[in-house]
Enzyme design. Structure first.
Site, PDB file in Angstrom:
ATOM      1  N   SER A 295     -57.754  54.404  84.380  1.00 31.90           N
ATOM      2  CA  SER A 295     -58.552  54.346  83.151  1.00 31.90           C
ATOM      3  C   SER A 295     -59.872  55.105  83.221  1.00 31.90           C
ATOM      4  O   SER A 295     -60.499  55.307  82.174  1.00 31.90           O
ATOM      5  CB  SER A 295     -58.837  52.890  82.783  1.00 31.90           C
ATOM      6  OG  SER A 295     -57.756  52.380  82.062  1.00 31.90           O
TER       7      SER A 295
ATOM      8  N   LYS B  77     -60.225  57.977  80.997  1.00 33.61           N
ATOM      9  CA  LYS B  77     -60.552  57.824  79.568  1.00 33.61           C
ATOM     10  C   LYS B  77     -61.956  58.343  79.257  1.00 33.61           C
ATOM     11  O   LYS B  77     -62.236  58.765  78.135  1.00 33.61           O
ATOM     12  CB  LYS B  77     -60.417  56.351  79.156  1.00 33.61           C
ATOM     13  CG  LYS B  77     -58.975  55.827  79.252  1.00 33.61           C
ATOM     14  CD  LYS B  77     -58.920  54.312  79.108  1.00 33.61           C
ATOM     15  CE  LYS B  77     -57.505  53.770  79.256  1.00 33.61           C
ATOM     16  NZ  LYS B  77     -57.470  52.294  79.300  1.00 33.61           N
TER      17      LYS B  77
ATOM     18  N   TYR C 203     -50.892  60.772  78.126  1.00 34.01           N
ATOM     19  CA  TYR C 203     -51.738  59.649  78.552  1.00 34.01           C
ATOM     20  C   TYR C 203     -51.382  59.206  79.976  1.00 34.01           C
ATOM     21  O   TYR C 203     -52.260  59.040  80.830  1.00 34.01           O
ATOM     22  CB  TYR C 203     -51.592  58.481  77.559  1.00 34.01           C
ATOM     23  CG  TYR C 203     -52.213  57.211  78.076  1.00 34.01           C
ATOM     24  CD1 TYR C 203     -53.597  57.057  78.097  1.00 34.01           C
ATOM     25  CD2 TYR C 203     -51.422  56.179  78.585  1.00 34.01           C
ATOM     26  CE1 TYR C 203     -54.179  55.903  78.607  1.00 34.01           C
ATOM     27  CE2 TYR C 203     -51.992  55.032  79.095  1.00 34.01           C
ATOM     28  CZ  TYR C 203     -53.369  54.890  79.108  1.00 34.01           C
ATOM     29  OH  TYR C 203     -53.940  53.755  79.625  1.00 34.01           O
TER      30      TYR C 203
END
Ligand code: GLN
Length: 303
Positions: A63, A66, A188
């Site tokens: 993450s 991100k 992603y």
């Protein structure tokens, strides 16, 4: 205490303790890592990096990617992104579906999974290879040309994609994903599986420490955009533990389920830690302990 000595001391303390927390297992390949790993690195805005422990060993960015995806989306799509993703803490787990339904497919922020999928969708309006674009940014900012996707981790996550796919389909139904869900998920998952070391990650985060300037001195984000990315890290970077992270560490930070955490002291340095054992909210136990000790002993926080 000298910074290098402090990092060495923190790494030694972490290495000598029993590994705390639990390695992520919902992505099976992540469970293969040794729980006793611990690395810490600190990058100054001029590119000088110091570190201790396993600071040169790579782990998947998960993450923390991100943050860099948001940086690229702001750089290439600008303010219109805020009509499709919010900037409020969610107070929910990073992969929760609940809020998304009653908020009509607009994710609370770009750092929960739903928000990151929207950011990928926005990047697909700019390039058909957003995960490569992100990888290339990390390569250039870190100076490590061989940074790449760990395909074993990516494939493992593709095999357990149902929840992220559900988030994607729900948002597509609300009209908040414009590209086919499988294409968005593909990029992603690949961006999350890019492998970096603490040293490389700290260098990459310096874009924020330098208020939006790249390593080569060119501008990627305006000062105001860089401030906004850091602000969202502070309020949303550790998901439903963002308050606890601010309370203990006092820095804009972003965590990932591989056990990495990146934190920024604007204008001064970026610090990154990695230790795979997670708490129940998916944040590195030893990593956050280390950052807590670091900011407490040095007084370097934004407060
Ligand atoms: N790739 C992970 C996922 O989508 C990233 C989550 C995280 O690091 N919190 O579930």
């Amino acid at each position: 205490m000298d910074m290098q000595d402090l990092l060495a001391d923190i790494a030694e303390e972490a290495k000598s303790a029993q590994p705390a927390g639990r390695v992520a297992h919902y992505i099976p390949a992540l469970a293969d890592v040794e729980p006793s790993r611990f690395g810490i690195a600190l990058a100054y805005p001029d590119g000088h990096v110091i570190g201790a422990g396993d600071w040169r060993r790579r782990f998947t960015i998960q993450s923390i990617s991100k943050v860099f995806a948001l940086v690229l989306a702001l750089a290439h799509r600008g303010d219109p992104i805020w009509s499709r993703v919010g900037r409020e803490p969610s107070g929910n787990p990073f992969n929760s579906l609940v809020q998304l339904e009653y908020e009509h497919g607009i994710p609370r922020n770009p750092f929960i999974n739903a928000g990151a999928l929207v950011v990928t969708d926005l990047l697909l309006e700019h390039t058909d290879q957003p995960s490569e674009m992100l990888r290339d940014l990390l390569r250039v900012e870190s100076g490590a040309d061989d940074i790449d996707v760990d395909m074993a981790v990516a494939e493992s996550e593709f095999g357990h994609i149902d929840r992220n796919a559900a988030l994607g389909h729900l948002m597509a139904d609300y009209g908040n994903l414009r590209h086919p869900v499988p294409q968005v998920l593909h990029h992603y998952v690949r961006q999350c599986a890019i492998a970096v070391s603490c040293e490389e990650l700290a260098r990459c985060g310096s874009v924020l420490t330098r208020h939006g300037m790249r390593a080569d001195g060119s501008r990627l984000l305006s000062r105001s955009e860089a401030k906004r990315v850091s602000a969202i890290m502070l309020t949303c970077g550790a998901y439903d533990a963002a308050g606890e992270f601010a309370f203990r560490v006092g820095l804009p930070g972003k965590s990932g389920v591989s056990g990495g955490v990146m934190a920024v002291v604007p204008g001064r340095f970026t610090i990154s830690v990695w230790s795979p054992g997670l708490d129940r909210r998916g944040n590195s136990v030893a990593g956050i302990d280390a950052l807590d000790r670091f900011t407490t002993e040095t007084g370097c926080s934004v407060f």
